[in-house]
Design a protein around this motif. Structure first.
Motif, PDB file in Angstrom:
ATOM      1  N   LEU A  52       0.854  -1.175   0.000  1.00  0.00           N
ATOM      2  CA  LEU A  52       0.000   0.000   0.000  1.00  0.00           C
ATOM      3  C   LEU A  52       0.896   1.232   0.000  1.00  0.00           C
ATOM      4  CD1 LEU A  52      -1.300  -2.266   2.211  1.00  0.00           C
ATOM      5  CD2 LEU A  52      -3.232  -0.698   1.959  1.00  0.00           C
ATOM      6  N   TYR A 100       0.506   5.488  -0.471  1.00  0.00           N
ATOM      7  CA  TYR A 100      -0.411   6.605  -0.672  1.00  0.00           C
ATOM      8  C   TYR A 100       0.331   7.903  -0.924  1.00  0.00           C
ATOM      9  CZ  TYR A 100      -3.854   3.297   1.127  1.00  0.00           C
ATOM     10  OH  TYR A 100      -4.647   2.198   1.304  1.00  0.00           O
ATOM     11  N   TYR A 116      -7.261   2.978  -3.577  1.00  0.00           N
ATOM     12  CA  TYR A 116      -7.773   3.205  -2.236  1.00  0.00           C
ATOM     13  C   TYR A 116      -9.059   4.026  -2.336  1.00  0.00           C
ATOM     14  CZ  TYR A 116      -8.522   5.549   2.192  1.00  0.00           C
ATOM     15  OH  TYR A 116      -9.108   6.044   3.328  1.00  0.00           O
ATOM     16  N   ASP A 147     -11.925   1.236   2.476  1.00  0.00           N
ATOM     17  CA  ASP A 147     -11.497   1.661   3.811  1.00  0.00           C
ATOM     18  C   ASP A 147     -12.652   2.278   4.583  1.00  0.00           C
ATOM     19  OD1 ASP A 147      -9.698   2.074   5.860  1.00  0.00           O
ATOM     20  OD2 ASP A 147      -9.190   4.084   5.172  1.00  0.00           O
TER      21      ASP A 147
END
Length: 967
Positions: free
Chosen positions: A43, A45, A83, A146
């Motif tokens: 992951l 971001y 995401y 999420d």
């Protein structure tokens, strides 16, 4: 990232619901053995997802608002997930303004994000239309859902919670109804799994062992009770719902040991780990660990010195490239980049004196890198006086003494005195010594008068070699430079570089690569040989059609076209160019419009300087910096895009456009010129000046693969230089190009640094001596075991090399993170580079590998691994153990793809430009068919060789091979 704020809340919720009483670090009732397999996952971001590193993972989750577009990357082995937040929304999201205000029912104060009413009418359709659909259109096929538990910040009763959970279920079902092929990873969402587990691809949660408290801004150890509760959830998910489970844990980004240990503990429980910083801005450690392949070279260039001519490019880059590392540059006069050990293997300082531009800022930056545990190397100078606090920071002893008289060598390591003996110079004595032990080792101890000092050493933080014991420069020219320290050995040890499979652009399928390219200079010149004619005619007759090897030909528009220097000759020159470009073995290139001599010149009134490689301009004014074309003023767009359009429109055959731009003159294009080549959708090459010969046998005369220019552009250097520099700038002797054979040999032994590259100009077709030299060079290469390819094939390999990911998956209980034992190696790229070099302990286990077709010896030790594409995985076996007797590729003069072995049958695709063949080991008793037809084979010592027909474009035309072996 909004879920990170829920850590304290989730811990309380876990205790309220009760715990399962599972002991820490223990598999949950044998579920680890039966858990569904989960691909490796990362992951990230950050604003610019590092595709080169993330492609090592099977799944990479990125922040879609970073601008990342999965359609623009060539990563066939990696699935890109977006995401998306379900329970909350940040105000910066593009769809925030469209959400009705009455849908907001609370707020996550830790992340300053409104909480959305999941039961609101219209929310599922809104979410699919405004959030998922735009991302699907951008190419995302997976989504990381999420904040599935954010509703608990607003719902206070069982009824309210049930209502919110029903809304979440509707959202998930709406996504899958619109996009049945979408893969969904839930972050928690335990409460809705009984209803939608059949729609999930995997389930993730955070902080099994180590977490981050957003409100307090600190890392935390997860309490045992919270871990027990999460493990109970994981057991249900894996055993009852048959879904893989992912745990996302957090460690300080510089603490790789913490990340490795935490990932190991999670993996031991049968759960897929990913351990990174709490903002997910760095490359973490999961099922695999990506090895950083970047090294930052910091230097302080003198005014007016282009980066192309800096010491970092001329000296440091090539050894680092050979060791497998991409080089980036920074200058002490500018802001130094914030880098970390997740992506950078270390820092090399090449300093020729004290840092003058804000030295305090420089050393603060340096101390931060060392505090991260990133290896740091100094070459020539520390950039400051090593006394007091500076010396203590380096762990060095300051010593007293007076320098006087000659310098005596008290002790030196074998790596010192490499290309020239250590020549002690008391003018650069530094009053420092390394302490005994604790990771310090002197490489060169000197004494002058009463001062005894260490001029070179390996240290716990890296190492140093002070001047003039790194590279000795006489100050006369590059031909007088010599390595005093063995750069490969020193950099490998000082940067603590691990043994790893090194992507290598010199070789494929056990054969050294061969490329040929011609700069267009002199295309309008007439040959000084019997029969005369223009140089292009002569080359076509005497060289091109005689050898018919894949080659790249370019022309200068200003030499050939009607609006150039010779409008009256254009009617004769253009047909010659068309005839050459029509040859099936010729690749079409541009050598610009006016052949700029000095690409960095922007003010024509400045005095001209000699161009690198001998292409100097005469006279003054704008015409001094390019060919003297009447009425022309320098225009980058016309040089690049304009020349390409002219060739495509006037000279190139239909369906065979310009594929490459070959830089001219000093071959130092500015970033804007590189950007324009990208805009024209062509590759670029030239520059670099590899000039090693027996009269100049120094590695300092071997160029790197290329150079990064500002704006993310990359210039690919030619593998070696052209006849101009072997003929004293075309002043003679005109047979001088035959000495390029020395360059070929010295870049092959003792180490293979370069492929073979026959690079010359059109004017080599004008003289009998130069033609004779060309034939000698061509005849030489045809006698060598080479694999001929086009120049664009090589350029693609270099660009792939820049971005390739190397990762390792270390088996639990193996000998450690830097050991080959128990390690699975993963190497991924776009499939253009199909060669690795392994020089660590043991031998690659080809029979059990994926994407590996065979091995062959590599000059300098170790082996080359032959790949069939851009996704390889292999382990290393004991070299003394008997090798499996299954067929493997020993060598091939063509391209091998799609290799598979099953039930005694080996299948692969094969094709090549020039006299293609393949030879298989362990196949003496096998039968071969090509495109379904049996073919004859030459059998010798349990090997089998098959010759096939050449094809014009082996990148797209592939012959299907099947090998069947008895028994």
């Amino acid at each position: 990232m909004a879920w990170l704020g829920h850590l304290a809340q989730c811990a309380a919720l876990a205790l309220a619901l009760g715990t399962a009483g599972v002991a820490a670090d223990q598999p949950t009732g044998g579920a680890a053995a039966s858990a569904p397999a989960m691909p490796s996952i990362a992951l990230h971001y950050g604003a610019k997802p590092p595709v080169d590193a993330l492609q090592a993972f099977d799944i990479a989750v990125v922040e879609p608002d970073s601008g990342f577009d999965p359609r623009q990357v060539a990563t066939p082995a990696t699935a890109w997930f977006a995401y998306v937040s379900v329970g909350e929304v940040l105000e910066g999201r593009p769809y925030f303004k469209d959400i009705p205000k009455n849908w907001f029912v609370g707020r996550n104060d830790a992340w300053n994000a409104p909480v959305i009413d999941q039961a609101a009418d219209g929310w599922p359709a809104f979410y699919v239309d405004k959030v998922i659909a735009p991302l699907w259109a951008r190419g995302f096929r997976g989504f990381f859902l999420d904040t599935l538990d954010s509703y608990q910040l607003a719902a206070k009763t069982d009824a309210e919670r049930a209502r919110q959970e029903a809304g979440l279920v509707r959202v998930v079902r709406a996504i899958k109804a619109r996009y049945p092929d979408a893969r969904l990873i839930f972050n928690r969402g335990f409460e809705i799994l009984p209803q939608v587990h059949g729609l999930a691809y995997a389930v993730a949660f955070e902080s099994l062992f180590r977490g981050w408290n957003q409100a307090q801004g600190r890392y935390v150890e997860v309490p045992q009770a919270d871990r027990d509760w999460l493990l109970a959830q994981a057991r249900t998910i894996r055993e009852q719902y048959r879904l893989p489970v992912v745990s996302i844990d957090y460690c300080p980004p510089a603490d790789r040991r913490c990340a490795r240990d935490t990932a190991r503990r999670i993996r031991a429980l049968g759960i897929t780990p990913y351990v990174a910083d709490p903002g997910l801005q760095t490359i973490g450690i999961g099922k695999i660990e990506v090895l950083p392949r970047r090294v930052l070279v910091v230097q302080e260039r003198a005014p007016g010195v282009a980066i192309d001519q800096s010491e970092g490019v001329r000296f440091v880059s090539m050894p680092l490239n050979y060791l497998g590392y991409r080089v980036e540059f920074a200058d002490t006069s500018e802001d130094l980049p914030e880098i970390g050990p997740d992506r950078y293997a270390g820092v090399v300082m090449y300093l020729t004196g004290k840092v003058t531009a804000q030295p305090g800022r420089f050393h603060t930056w340096l101390q931060a890198r060392m505090a991260q545990g990133m290896p740091v190397v100094f070459l020539n100078d520390f950039g400051t006086s090593v006394t007091g606090a500076v010396a203590r920071g380096f762990g060095l002893k300051t010593v007293r003494g007076r320098v006087s008289g000659p310098v005596e060598v008290l002790a030196k390591d074998p790596m010192m005195g490499f290309e020239m003996p250590v020549a002690p110079d008391r003018n650069q004595a530094e009053a420092i010594q390394v302490p005994d032990g604790d990771g310090f080792r002197s490489l060169l101890r000197l004494r002058s008068g009463t001062l005894t000092y260490d001029a070179a050493a390996i240290t716990p933080w890296g190492g140093y070699v002070l001047g003039p014991y790194a590279v000795h420069e006489s100050g006369i020219g590059t031909a007088d430079s010599r390595w005093v320290v063995q750069p490969l050995d020193f950099l490998r040890e000082a940067l603590r570089l691990p043994a790893m499979p090194v992507p290598d652009v010199t070789t494929e399928n056990g054969r050294r690569l061969l490329t040929i390219h011609i700069d267009g200079d002199g295309f309008a010149s007439r040959a000084e040989i019997p029969g005369g004619g223009f140089s292009g005619e002569v080359l076509l007759r005497e060289i091109f059609d005689r050898y018919r090897l894949p080659m790249t030909m370019s022309v200068i528009q200003g030499e050939v076209s009607r609006d150039g220097m010779y409008p009256k000759l254009s009617a004769e020159l253009e047909p010659i160019a068309r005839k050459i470009f029509a040859r099936p073995y010729v690749e079409v290139a541009s050598h610009t419009f006016s052949h700029p001599f000095e690409w960095g010149r922007t003010v024509p009134a400045q005095p001209a300087q000699p161009a690198q490689g001998g292409k100097a301009a005469a006279g003054a004014g704008d015409e001094a910096y390019h060919l003297n074309i009447p009425g022309y003023t320098m225009d980058l767009k016309r040089e690049i895009g304009g020349s390409i359009d002219y060739i495509n429109r006037t000279l190139a055959p239909a369906g065979k456009p310009v594929s490459l731009l070959l830089w001219s003159g000093d071959c130092q294009p500015p970033a804007e010129a590189l950007r324009l080549t990208d805009q024209a959708r062509v590759f670029n090459m030239n520059g670099g000046d590899t000039l090693i010969t027996r009269s100049n046998p120094s590695w300092t005369a071997i160029a790197p693969l290329g150079i990064h220019k500002p704006g993310g552009t990359f210039q690919v250097f030619a593998p070696n230089q052209n006849e101009n520099v072997y003929t004293n700038l075309w002043h003679g002797p005109f047979y001088g190009f035959e000495r390029v054979i020395e360059t070929f040999e010295l870049t092959d032994r003792p180490y293979r640094f370069k492929p073979v590259n026959i690079y010359y100009h059109s004017y080599s077709g004008t003289k009998a001596a130069s033609l004779k030299a060309l034939r000698k060079v061509y005849d030489y290469v045809l006698a060598q075991p080479l694999l001929p390819l086009h120049s664009t094939d090589y350029v693609r390999k270099v660009l792939d090399w820049q971005e390739m990911a190397v990762a390792r998956e270390v088996a639990d209980g193996s000998a450690g993170s830097d050991s080959s034992a128990g390690t699975q190696w993963i190497v991924r790229g776009d499939g253009n580079l199909r060669n690795l070099r392994w020089s660590g302990a043991g031998l690659p286990d080809v029979a059990a590998a994926k994407g590996v077709t065979g091995t062959s010896p590599a000059p300098g030790g170790g082996v080359y691994l032959h790949l069939d594409g851009g996704d390889a995985r292999f382990a290393v076996r004991n070299a003394a153990a008997p090798a499996p007797a299954t067929p493997q590729l020993a060598e091939a003069s063509g391209i091998v793809r799609d290799w598979s072995q099953r039930d005694g049958v080996t299948r692969f695709a094969f094709s090549g430009y020039f006299k293609p063949f393949f030879r298989l080991a362990n196949a003496g008793q096998c039968r071969v068919s090509v495109d379904g037809k049996p073919v004859a084979a030459v059998r010798e010592r349990n090997t089998l060789r098959v010759d096939t027909a050449p094809v014009t474009d082996p990148n797209h035309v592939r012959q299907q091979v099947e090998v069947r072996c008895a028994g």
